[in-house]
Design an enzyme around this catalytic site. Structure first.
Site, PDB file in Angstrom:
ATOM      1  N   ILE A  15      51.116  38.409  42.754  1.00 51.48           N
ATOM      2  CA  ILE A  15      51.707  37.444  43.696  1.00 51.48           C
ATOM      3  C   ILE A  15      52.838  38.115  44.483  1.00 51.48           C
ATOM      4  CG2 ILE A  15      52.707  35.147  43.945  1.00 51.48           C
ATOM      5  CD1 ILE A  15      51.535  34.498  41.131  1.00 51.48           C
ATOM      6  N   ASP A  61      63.507  48.387  35.608  1.00 50.84           N
ATOM      7  CA  ASP A  61      63.318  47.233  34.732  1.00 50.84           C
ATOM      8  C   ASP A  61      64.471  46.259  35.004  1.00 50.84           C
ATOM      9  OD1 ASP A  61      61.804  46.789  31.693  1.00 50.84           O
ATOM     10  OD2 ASP A  61      63.536  45.546  32.252  1.00 50.84           O
ATOM     11  N   SER A 127      55.474  27.840  36.286  1.00 48.17           N
ATOM     12  CA  SER A 127      54.029  27.681  36.143  1.00 48.17           C
ATOM     13  C   SER A 127      53.701  26.239  35.792  1.00 48.17           C
ATOM     14  CB  SER A 127      53.575  28.599  35.008  1.00 48.17           C
ATOM     15  OG  SER A 127      52.277  28.267  34.595  1.00 48.17           O
ATOM     16  N   ALA A 128      52.502  25.824  36.184  1.00 45.20           N
ATOM     17  CA  ALA A 128      52.014  24.507  35.777  1.00 45.20           C
ATOM     18  C   ALA A 128      51.860  24.428  34.261  1.00 45.20           C
ATOM     19  CB  ALA A 128      50.686  24.217  36.448  1.00 45.20           C
ATOM     20  N   TYR A 151      54.449  32.116  25.934  1.00 40.20           N
ATOM     21  CA  TYR A 151      54.559  32.313  27.384  1.00 40.20           C
ATOM     22  C   TYR A 151      55.105  31.044  28.041  1.00 40.20           C
ATOM     23  CZ  TYR A 151      53.209  32.439  32.297  1.00 40.20           C
ATOM     24  OH  TYR A 151      53.231  32.343  33.674  1.00 40.20           O
ATOM     25  N   LYS A 155      58.817  30.230  30.055  1.00 39.65           N
ATOM     26  CA  LYS A 155      59.001  29.644  31.392  1.00 39.65           C
ATOM     27  C   LYS A 155      59.904  28.403  31.311  1.00 39.65           C
ATOM     28  CE  LYS A 155      56.733  32.491  33.931  1.00 39.65           C
ATOM     29  NZ  LYS A 155      57.477  33.334  34.886  1.00 39.65           N
ATOM     30  N   ASN A 200      41.769  37.421  31.478  1.00 35.47           N
ATOM     31  CA  ASN A 200      41.870  36.130  30.790  1.00 35.47           C
ATOM     32  C   ASN A 200      41.453  35.004  31.727  1.00 35.47           C
ATOM     33  OD1 ASN A 200      43.170  36.843  28.263  1.00 35.47           O
ATOM     34  ND2 ASN A 200      44.926  37.420  29.524  1.00 35.47           N
ATOM     35  N   ASN A 201      41.704  35.219  33.010  1.00 33.37           N
ATOM     36  CA  ASN A 201      41.562  34.118  33.961  1.00 33.37           C
ATOM     37  C   ASN A 201      40.174  34.101  34.590  1.00 33.37           C
ATOM     38  OD1 ASN A 201      44.813  35.014  34.552  1.00 33.37           O
ATOM     39  ND2 ASN A 201      44.307  32.953  33.875  1.00 33.37           N
ATOM     40  N   LEU A 202      39.810  32.911  35.055  1.00 36.07           N
ATOM     41  CA  LEU A 202      38.439  32.684  35.514  1.00 36.07           C
ATOM     42  C   LEU A 202      38.029  33.570  36.693  1.00 36.07           C
ATOM     43  CD1 LEU A 202      35.844  30.985  35.276  1.00 36.07           C
ATOM     44  CD2 LEU A 202      36.870  29.403  36.923  1.00 36.07           C
ATOM     45  N   GLY A 296      43.505  25.814  22.954  1.00 35.29           N
ATOM     46  CA  GLY A 296      44.690  25.609  23.787  1.00 35.29           C
ATOM     47  C   GLY A 296      44.381  25.136  25.198  1.00 35.29           C
TER      48      GLY A 296
HETATM   49  P1  NAD Z   1      51.763  40.370  37.648  1.00 33.28           P
HETATM   50  O1  NAD Z   1      51.757  40.845  36.242  1.00 33.28           O
HETATM   51  O2  NAD Z   1      50.711  40.850  38.574  1.00 33.28           O
HETATM   52  O3  NAD Z   1      53.180  40.713  38.310  1.00 33.28           O
HETATM   53  C1  NAD Z   1      54.391  40.744  37.579  1.00 33.28           C
HETATM   54  C2  NAD Z   1      55.071  42.076  37.901  1.00 33.28           C
HETATM   55  O4  NAD Z   1      56.303  42.157  37.182  1.00 33.28           O
HETATM   56  C3  NAD Z   1      54.225  43.280  37.467  1.00 33.28           C
HETATM   57  O5  NAD Z   1      54.087  44.159  38.572  1.00 33.28           O
HETATM   58  C4  NAD Z   1      55.015  43.925  36.331  1.00 33.28           C
HETATM   59  O6  NAD Z   1      54.872  45.326  36.311  1.00 33.28           O
HETATM   60  C5  NAD Z   1      56.432  43.473  36.661  1.00 33.28           C
HETATM   61  N1  NAD Z   1      57.335  43.381  35.514  1.00 33.28           N
HETATM   62  C6  NAD Z   1      57.114  42.771  34.327  1.00 33.28           C
HETATM   63  N2  NAD Z   1      58.201  42.861  33.545  1.00 33.28           N
HETATM   64  C7  NAD Z   1      59.143  43.523  34.270  1.00 33.28           C
HETATM   65  C8  NAD Z   1      60.487  43.930  34.020  1.00 33.28           C
HETATM   66  N3  NAD Z   1      61.072  43.666  32.842  1.00 33.28           N
HETATM   67  N4  NAD Z   1      61.160  44.602  34.981  1.00 33.28           N
HETATM   68  C9  NAD Z   1      60.554  44.897  36.172  1.00 33.28           C
HETATM   69  N5  NAD Z   1      59.301  44.542  36.464  1.00 33.28           N
HETATM   70  C10 NAD Z   1      58.602  43.858  35.524  1.00 33.28           C
HETATM   71  O7  NAD Z   1      51.788  38.778  37.615  1.00 33.28           O
HETATM   72  P2  NAD Z   1      51.670  37.727  38.808  1.00 33.28           P
HETATM   73  O8  NAD Z   1      50.383  37.018  38.655  1.00 33.28           O
HETATM   74  O9  NAD Z   1      52.006  38.350  40.092  1.00 33.28           O
HETATM   75  O10 NAD Z   1      52.811  36.712  38.373  1.00 33.28           O
HETATM   76  C11 NAD Z   1      54.107  36.759  38.930  1.00 33.28           C
HETATM   77  C12 NAD Z   1      54.958  35.672  38.288  1.00 33.28           C
HETATM   78  O11 NAD Z   1      54.332  34.408  38.489  1.00 33.28           O
HETATM   79  C13 NAD Z   1      55.115  35.836  36.776  1.00 33.28           C
HETATM   80  O12 NAD Z   1      56.446  35.484  36.439  1.00 33.28           O
HETATM   81  C14 NAD Z   1      54.127  34.846  36.217  1.00 33.28           C
HETATM   82  O13 NAD Z   1      54.499  34.381  34.948  1.00 33.28           O
HETATM   83  C15 NAD Z   1      54.176  33.742  37.246  1.00 33.28           C
HETATM   84  N6  NAD Z   1      52.947  32.927  37.282  1.00 33.28           N
HETATM   85  C16 NAD Z   1      51.731  33.544  37.454  1.00 33.28           C
HETATM   86  C17 NAD Z   1      50.575  32.767  37.431  1.00 33.28           C
HETATM   87  C18 NAD Z   1      49.214  33.414  37.580  1.00 33.28           C
HETATM   88  O14 NAD Z   1      48.229  32.809  37.181  1.00 33.28           O
HETATM   89  N7  NAD Z   1      49.104  34.615  38.148  1.00 33.28           N
HETATM   90  C19 NAD Z   1      50.642  31.373  37.277  1.00 33.28           C
HETATM   91  C20 NAD Z   1      51.887  30.784  37.148  1.00 33.28           C
HETATM   92  C21 NAD Z   1      53.043  31.580  37.143  1.00 33.28           C
HETATM   93  N1  UFG Z   2      37.403  29.844  31.884  1.00 32.81           N
HETATM   94  C1  UFG Z   2      36.104  30.080  31.475  1.00 32.81           C
HETATM   95  N2  UFG Z   2      35.741  31.370  31.208  1.00 32.81           N
HETATM   96  C2  UFG Z   2      36.610  32.414  31.322  1.00 32.81           C
HETATM   97  C3  UFG Z   2      37.938  32.159  31.749  1.00 32.81           C
HETATM   98  C4  UFG Z   2      38.306  30.852  32.014  1.00 32.81           C
HETATM   99  O1  UFG Z   2      35.308  29.161  31.363  1.00 32.81           O
HETATM  100  O2  UFG Z   2      36.229  33.553  31.033  1.00 32.81           O
HETATM  101  C5  UFG Z   2      37.795  28.449  32.218  1.00 32.81           C
HETATM  102  C6  UFG Z   2      38.903  27.912  31.349  1.00 32.81           C
HETATM  103  O3  UFG Z   2      38.395  27.367  30.173  1.00 32.81           O
HETATM  104  C7  UFG Z   2      39.538  26.894  32.290  1.00 32.81           C
HETATM  105  C8  UFG Z   2      39.343  27.503  33.677  1.00 32.81           C
HETATM  106  O4  UFG Z   2      38.297  28.455  33.531  1.00 32.81           O
HETATM  107  O5  UFG Z   2      38.820  25.691  32.235  1.00 32.81           O
HETATM  108  C9  UFG Z   2      40.572  28.213  34.196  1.00 32.81           C
HETATM  109  O6  UFG Z   2      41.026  29.156  33.237  1.00 32.81           O
HETATM  110  P1  UFG Z   2      42.161  30.226  33.589  1.00 32.81           P
HETATM  111  O7  UFG Z   2      42.399  31.044  32.358  1.00 32.81           O
HETATM  112  O8  UFG Z   2      41.824  30.933  34.844  1.00 32.81           O
HETATM  113  O9  UFG Z   2      43.431  29.316  33.938  1.00 32.81           O
HETATM  114  P2  UFG Z   2      44.267  28.320  33.018  1.00 32.81           P
HETATM  115  O10 UFG Z   2      44.500  27.102  33.846  1.00 32.81           O
HETATM  116  O11 UFG Z   2      43.656  28.112  31.701  1.00 32.81           O
HETATM  117  O12 UFG Z   2      45.610  29.141  32.802  1.00 32.81           O
HETATM  118  C10 UFG Z   2      46.348  29.613  33.936  1.00 32.81           C
HETATM  119  C11 UFG Z   2      47.185  30.805  33.503  1.00 32.81           C
HETATM  120  C12 UFG Z   2      48.222  30.392  32.531  1.00 32.81           C
HETATM  121  C13 UFG Z   2      49.011  29.275  33.088  1.00 32.81           C
HETATM  122  C14 UFG Z   2      48.126  28.146  33.522  1.00 32.81           C
HETATM  123  C15 UFG Z   2      48.897  27.072  34.217  1.00 32.81           C
HETATM  124  O13 UFG Z   2      46.371  31.805  32.924  1.00 32.81           O
HETATM  125  O14 UFG Z   2      49.083  31.470  32.298  1.00 32.81           O
HETATM  126  O15 UFG Z   2      47.149  28.621  34.443  1.00 32.81           O
HETATM  127  O16 UFG Z   2      49.571  27.611  35.300  1.00 32.81           O
HETATM  128  F1  UFG Z   2      49.862  28.854  32.145  1.00 32.81           F
END
Ligand code: NAD
Ligand code: UFG
Length: 338
Positions: A15, A61, A127-128, A151, A155, A200-202, A296
């Protein structure tokens, strides 16, 4: 116009990188920091290539307070967008101390340095997940909060800490942004999400199946009370999300006070609907295997996006088809990531 400078923590992440592009394109001077724990140094020149503008970058960091202070003294920072943190739910269950250290202690360290240097404008990535299992949808910002894993707790803890900080000193202006499910990539195909391990994500999982890196997608759960039995989420294009940060910064510059907003589209999409849209966008078939519910997981979660529109004049513009097309272009052009 006086130059506005923004410090972006986690700038090379998924992001963060898209937000840096958006900030540069909208007249911000960008100073990025990242420790590359979950990203690649290759991201920074790609951000500059897309924006056709340079940014500053320091490998750092956020817990290294002396190096951070040094950077803040050199640069004249107007505001901070704080993405840096760890984000895997399953990893947080296995390594909770890493998550509290990075996400909570890291945020404390950052905030202390900002306080010391007189910087009072911050956008925080929440995060949601803080809504736990929502009792009703669409989820508004007033809904109760809870967490079921380290996690999510990290947040929530930072959100609570920010609220205490605002109460202690009204000169802080803090935007807490609760993201729903970010997907997609920049339409250039140059930057996108690049999971280090098994996704982990879809959407990244579907994309790796489409490109041939994985044989099939497991669909977790077929008996949720949803349109087709699979889980429903609010997927939001990462470029829309990036624009939300710009809108939040504009609000912080022009109005006193702090706020919490959802960044989502307000629309729920099932796993099977997401797969169908990705197949359409990519022209590839995604083999599916029905599997048990993932521990979960919740059935349905999507945002009320009203407050973001009222407060920030922001709303998501891109639909599921564009999310899938852009995600696919990134994956297809970069089958093994960066
Ligand atoms: P990402 O892992 O791609 O980006 C996070 C970045 O932070 C990485 O580049 C990592 O190297 C850096 N980082 C981690 N710890 C650090 C530290 N101690 N010092 C310096 N750099 C550090 O993740 P993202 O998807 O871009 O997420 C960004 C933020 O949004 C995170 O805080 C995450 O929890 C939050 N968020 C993400 C999602 C999602 O699904 N991607 C959803 C809700 C919230
Ligand atoms: N899913 C599958 N197969 C997969 C991966 C996911 O069926 O291989 C399903 C899940 O069961 C869920 C949907 O796809 O129904 C979305 O799953 P994600 O893992 O992509 O997203 P989540 O909403 O479960 O979780 C994400 C982030 C979490 C965050 C949450 C709310 O991974 O960190 O959104 O912001 F907490």
């Amino acid at each position: 116009m006086s130059e506005r400078s923004v410090l972006v923590t986690g700038a090379s992440g998924y992001i963060g990188s898209h937000t840096c592009v958006c900030l540069l394109q909208n007249g911000w001077r960008v100073i990025g920091i990242d420790n590359f724990s979950n990203s690649s140094p290759k991201v920074i020149p790609r951000i500059e290539q897309i924006a056709q503008l340079p940014m500053s970058f320091h490998r750092l960091d956020i817990r290294d307070t002396s190096a951070l202070s040094e950077i803040l003294r050199q640069e004249h920072i107007t505001a901070v967008v704080h993405f840096a943190g760890l984000k895997s739910v399953s990893e947080s269950v296995a390594k909770p101390l890493d998550y509290f250290d990075n996400n909570v202690c890291g945020s404390v360290a950052l905030l202390r340095v900002l306080q010391q240097e007189g910087i009072r404008k911050l956008v925080f990535s929440s995060s949601a997940t803080v809504y736990g299992e929502p009792t009703s949808v669409p989820v508004t910002e007033e809904a109760s909060t809870s967490a079921t894993n380290p996690y999510g707790r990290s947040k929530l803890m930072v959100e609570q800490m920010l609220s205490d900080l605002i109460n202690s000193d009204a000169t802080w202006r803090i935007a807490t942004l609760r993201y729903f499910n970010p997907v997609g990539a920049h339409e250039s195909g140059l930057i996108g999400e690049d999971p280090r391990d098994v996704p982990n994500n879809l959407m990244p999982f579907i994309a790796q199946v489409a490109v041939g890196r994985r044989p099939q997608l497991q669909v977790f759960g077929d008996d949720y009370p949803t349109v087709d039995g699979s889980g429903v989420r609010d997927y939001i294009h990462v470029v829309d999300l990036a624009r939300g940060h710009l809108a939040a910064l504009d609000r912080l510059l022009n109005h006193a006070g702090s706020f919490t907003v959802n960044l989502g589209t307000g629309r729920g999409v099932s796993v099977l609907q997401a797969v169908a849209a990705f197949e359409q966008a990519s022209g590839r078939t995604i083999p599916l295997q029905r599997a048990a519910r993932r521990s979960g997981d919740i059935a349905t979660c999507y945002a009320s996006a009203t407050r973001a529109t009222e407060l920030l004049g922001w709303q998501a513009e891109y639909g599921l088809d564009k999310m899938c097309a852009d995600h696919w272009r990134w994956q297809h052009n970069n089958p093994d990531g960066y």
